[in-house]
Write an enzyme that holds these catalytic residues in place. Structure first.
Site, PDB file in Angstrom:
ATOM      1  N   SER A 313       0.837  -1.223   0.003  1.00 16.10           N
ATOM      2  CA  SER A 313       0.100   0.254   0.135  1.00 16.10           C
ATOM      3  C   SER A 313       0.718   1.295   0.110  1.00 16.10           C
ATOM      4  O   SER A 313       1.768   1.313   0.795  1.00 16.10           O
ATOM      5  CB  SER A 313      -0.884   0.018   1.270  1.00 16.10           C
ATOM      6  N   ASP A 314       0.554   2.042  -1.000  1.00 12.42           N
ATOM      7  CA  ASP A 314       1.219   3.454  -1.075  1.00 12.42           C
ATOM      8  C   ASP A 314       0.646   4.198   0.246  1.00 12.42           C
ATOM      9  O   ASP A 314      -0.434   3.793   0.588  1.00 12.42           O
ATOM     10  CB  ASP A 314       1.001   4.125  -2.474  1.00 12.42           C
ATOM     11  N   LYS A 315       1.643   4.925   0.764  1.00 13.10           N
ATOM     12  CA  LYS A 315       1.140   5.537   2.123  1.00 13.10           C
ATOM     13  C   LYS A 315       0.302   6.888   1.835  1.00 13.10           C
ATOM     14  O   LYS A 315      -0.880   6.770   2.126  1.00 13.10           O
ATOM     15  CB  LYS A 315       2.489   6.014   2.882  1.00 13.10           C
TER      16      LYS A 315
END
Length: 828
Positions: A313-315
């Site tokens: 997951s991209d932050k």
């Protein structure tokens, strides 16, 4: 010659003939006129007429078999067989045509919702409009991450770097300047410029080379497995039928009738409904996901979701709100906080979509504070210089202001920007403040301005923080409960990553990308990557490499993202998920596009995908067992007893009445597996063979009782067997729905239940009153129902017992592997 033809068919318009004012854009009445002249800005679909599509369903191996069976029925004057076979042919064609018609409409709706927007200047005002509404002469703004919506000529701006590899094959991004042409479908990688549209729709470069950028479809793991089952059933059916025909001809049976019977048996046994069941199941799932604000751009990715065990997951914008807030400013040379914030606001654009600019104007408050300041030139932030600069005139003097990455702003204080910035007086204080901010999850924004003598002063730092989404922590906990491991990926410093991870309940083992990859993006230690909770300071190539590493270690990997830098990893992942407000490039690369903020919908999508997996597993088990039950029973009866247990018309009726409940499997209530699911061909074949063998045994027992005890004539025996095959076959659907007893949840959906019971009732009435088959009356019909229900209970108990054995063996195998791995780990 071909090039000349292309130019004649899709003329490129000379921009000087478009007569557009670059300052105000087109007026609405002129837009309407040009839309009428040039059409919408979209590619034409290769649409086939409805009649041609319908006729295509009468052409192919399975339709040919049904058609030959109909012709043979007419030749031997079996008109009842002929009528039912024609109905079957029309029904199969109608179902296939209707499903494809619905699928085409669904795809059109998805394309409509996923169509990119464009920033357009009309009547002197900038606005976001659907790209399809662009006309030649429109003034558009192209910025980082945009898919260029039409062919255009660049008018103003500092620079633009575009990736047009999908169009021209060039592997590197190309730098564009004022006066250059950019093409529809290319991706803006850096910079921002204003341009005039010169061609739209099929007249664009993309329109002329559309075939070069069409993505080839691919099958999912589960689709390939189910289609392998279909091929296996077809080969098995044809083999047994060849055996039946050989023996029948050896006995001297009539050739035409034997051939007709064999063809009809093949039609009944071969999984005619397989493509329709797959399409219906996927379409139903996609429709439900769309209601949950998740649009599927590749239908088979729904199945991949069911097996996903790692989600990268991209932050920013995914786990966090992507809404920057400014904390307490750190003063260096500024006289007070308002002086620092004012300077930052002068180096920002009020009408841009930049989140940092929005955060700065949010803390500035009243924009009247900027009255009296005239920004004479503005140089936007770009990834190379990492700062924005502006020239500001006020009180008869001119100053320069800048904001951006602290190191890039500090470099302005050097006599030569290439000089060592550590020589700057403010360097140590700035670095200490940045370190303190990073420990608390803040990013630092440096602000500077020139004094009266033109010397740069470092005004101070604005701490920026993107708070976690309110639902992120609970979503992560839910995903973990479903067996999905979350790995956070961020371009920020690892200290910021650890702070956010702590608030979300993720692990603290956040590793910088350069600690796990070498300069060629090769993994230094794959085990280290597997054990990490997240990765910081990553570049796009790192995200791609991380996904590849997990895939190489046998994981089914999901990747969420929103930026153009996420696109390579989204494309590589088994399930690329573009979150809401993602760039056009990210949405184009993704399999699933979320239209609601956050990732909470992913948990619902996983649940739905696992239900779909169960439904398709149920169908596979039923289809194999049904083929074994009918075909093996028929083959043994003919070869051993020289008796045809059912007639050709009965086989066709069975096939027709089976189609309706099979189609309703797509709407059934299904279990949601607690952990990611993988296709287990061994278990499916074991259970299908078991149920098929039970069906063959019970059918032979009925055949023996009917002839030996009841002494029924052969025609009535055939009707008894027909009714038993129908009732028991439909009851098998209930057995294959889940691994528990039939009375346990989840219960059958109303659609499946009604379709199953209504077709059973129709078949029973046909047997009782003699519709197309010899009549047997209510007494014998009730006997068959009671007999089938008894075997249904017995088969259900055996099924549960065998599933428990298979589950126990599976767990024992994994426990043994875990003990071996633990022993090896201790030994090392």
């Amino acid at each position: 010659m071909m090039e000349q033809t292309a130019k004649r068919d899709n003329p490129q318009i000379d921009p000087s003939l478009l007569e557009t004012d670059p300052k105000t854009g087109l007026a609405q009445d002129e837009v309407d006129r040009r839309t009428e002249k040039f059409g919408e800005n979209r590619l034409k679909d290769d649409q086939t007429s409805a009649l041609k599509k319908l006729l295509s369903f009468f052409w192919g191996p399975i339709p040919w078999m049904i058609e030959v069976a109909a012709i043979l029925s007419a030749v031997v004057q079996h008109w009842s067989d002929f009528a039912i076979i024609i109905v079957m042919l029309l029904l199969n064609a109608g179902v296939g045509f209707w499903q494809e018609f619905k699928a085409d409409n669904a795809i059109a709706a998805l394309k409509q919702r996923l169509a990119p927007d464009a920033r357009v200047l009309r009547d002197g005002a900038w606005s976001d409009l659907p790209a399809r509404e662009l006309v030649p002469g429109d003034i558009i703004r192209i910025k980082l991450g945009d898919i260029i919506p039409a062919d255009a000529k660049l008018l103003s701006g500092d620079y633009l770097r575009v990736d047009q590899s999908a169009l021209t094959g060039e592997s590197l991004a190309i730098d564009k300047k004022i006066g250059d042409e950019v093409y529809s479908g290319a991706i803006a990688r850096q910079g921002q410029m204003t341009a005039m549209v010169t061609a739209t729709g099929m007249a664009t470069y993309l329109g002329r080379t559309a075939s070069l950028v069409k993505g080839a479809g691919k099958q999912s793991h589960f689709q390939r497995a189910v289609l392998r089952i279909g091929n296996f059933l077809i080969l098995m059916t044809l083999g047994l039928i060849a055996l039946i025909m050989t023996v029948a001809l050896h006995r001297g049976d009539p050739l035409m009738e034997t051939l007709l019977f064999a063809l009809i048996l093949a039609v009944a046994a071969i999984p005619v409904a397989l493509p329709a069941v797959l399409s219906v199941t996927l379409a139903v799932g996609a429709e439900k996901l769309a209601q949950m604000k998740a649009i599927v751009s590749r239908l088979v990715s729904i199945e991949e979701l069911a097996g996903m065990d790692i989600l990268c997951s991209d932050k920013t914008g995914t786990l966090t709100q992507n809404h920057l807030t400014v904390g307490t400013p750190v003063l260096i040379d500024a006289k007070d906080e308002s002086d620092l914030i004012l300077t930052a606001a002068l180096a920002s654009e009020a009408d841009s979509h930049d989140p940092i600019d929005s955060a700065v104007f949010a803390i500035l408050g009243n924009r009247a504070k900027l009255d009296g300041y005239d920004i004479t030139s503005f140089r936007q932030f770009d990834p190379v210089r990492k700062r924005a600069e502006a020239e500001v005139a006020y009180d008869g003097q001119t100053i320069m202001v800048a904001k951006g990455a602290p190191q890039a702003v500090l470099a302005l204080l050097c006599e030569d920007e290439i000089s060592d910035i550590e020589s700057v007086a403010a360097y140590r204080a700035v670095m200490d403040a940045i370190k303190t901010m990073a420990e608390h999850g803040y990013r630092a924004l440096g602000v500077a301005r020139t004094d009266k003598d033109g010397n740069w002063q470092f005004m101070g730092l604005l701490p920026l923080f993107d708070p976690p989404r309110e639902d992120a922590a609970s979503t992560i906990a839910e995903l973990r409960n479903k067996g999905v491991d979350i790995r956070m990926i961020t371009g920020d410093h690892e200290a910021i990553g650890r702070e956010v991870a702590g608030q979300l309940g993720l692990g603290q083992n956040i590793l910088p990308a350069d600690a796990v990859f070498d300069r060629n993006n090769q993994a230094l230690d794959p085990v280290m990557i597997e054990q990490a909770d997240g990765f910081a300071r990553v570049f796009p190539e790192h995200k791609y490499a991380i996904v590849r590493q997990f895939q190489d270690r046998g994981h089914i990997v999901g990747m969420t993202g929103d930026g153009v830098n996420d696109a390579p990893a989204l494309k590589q992942a088994d399930i690329g998920i573009a979150v809401s407000n993602a760039t056009d490039a990210a949405r184009a690369a993704a399999d699933l596009v979320l239209t609601a903020p956050g990732i909470s919908v992913i948990t619902s999508a996983i649940e739905e995908s696992r239900r779909i997996f169960e439904r398709m597993g149920s169908y596979a088990t039923f289809r194999i067992s049904e083929t074994i039950r009918v075909l093996l029973f028929m083959t043994i009866s003919i070869l051993v007893f020289d008796f045809y247990p059912v007639t050709a018309v009965m086989i066709v009726l069975l096939a027709l009445l089976n189609d309706f409940p099979i189609m309703m499997i797509a709407y059934d209530n299904a279990e949601v597996a607690e952990h990611p699911v993988r296709w287990n061909m061994g278990n499916t074949l074991t259970m299908a063979s078991l149920l098929g063998a039970i069906g063959v045994t019970s059918s032979f027992a009925l055949l023996w009782v009917s002839e030996t005890w009841l002494h029924l004539p052969p025609e009535e025996v055939q009707t008894l067997v027909f009714l038993k095959l129908l009732v028991a076959g439909h009851l098998t659907i209930y057995l294959t729905r889940h691994k528990g007893f039939f009375w346990q949840k989840p219960y059958p959906s109303m659609k499946l239940f009604l379709a199953t019971e209504i077709t059973q009732i129709i078949g029973t009435l046909a047997a009782v009153y003699g519709w197309f088959v010899p009549a047997i009356g209510w007494y014998h019909a009730f006997v068959v129902w009671g007999y089938a229900l008894c075997w249904f209970v017995v088969a259900g108990c055996i099924k549960v017992w065998v599933y428990r054995l298979l589950t126990h063996r599976h767990h024992s195998h994994h426990s043994h592997l875990a003990r071996v791995e633990g022993s090896l780990h201790r030994h090392r």
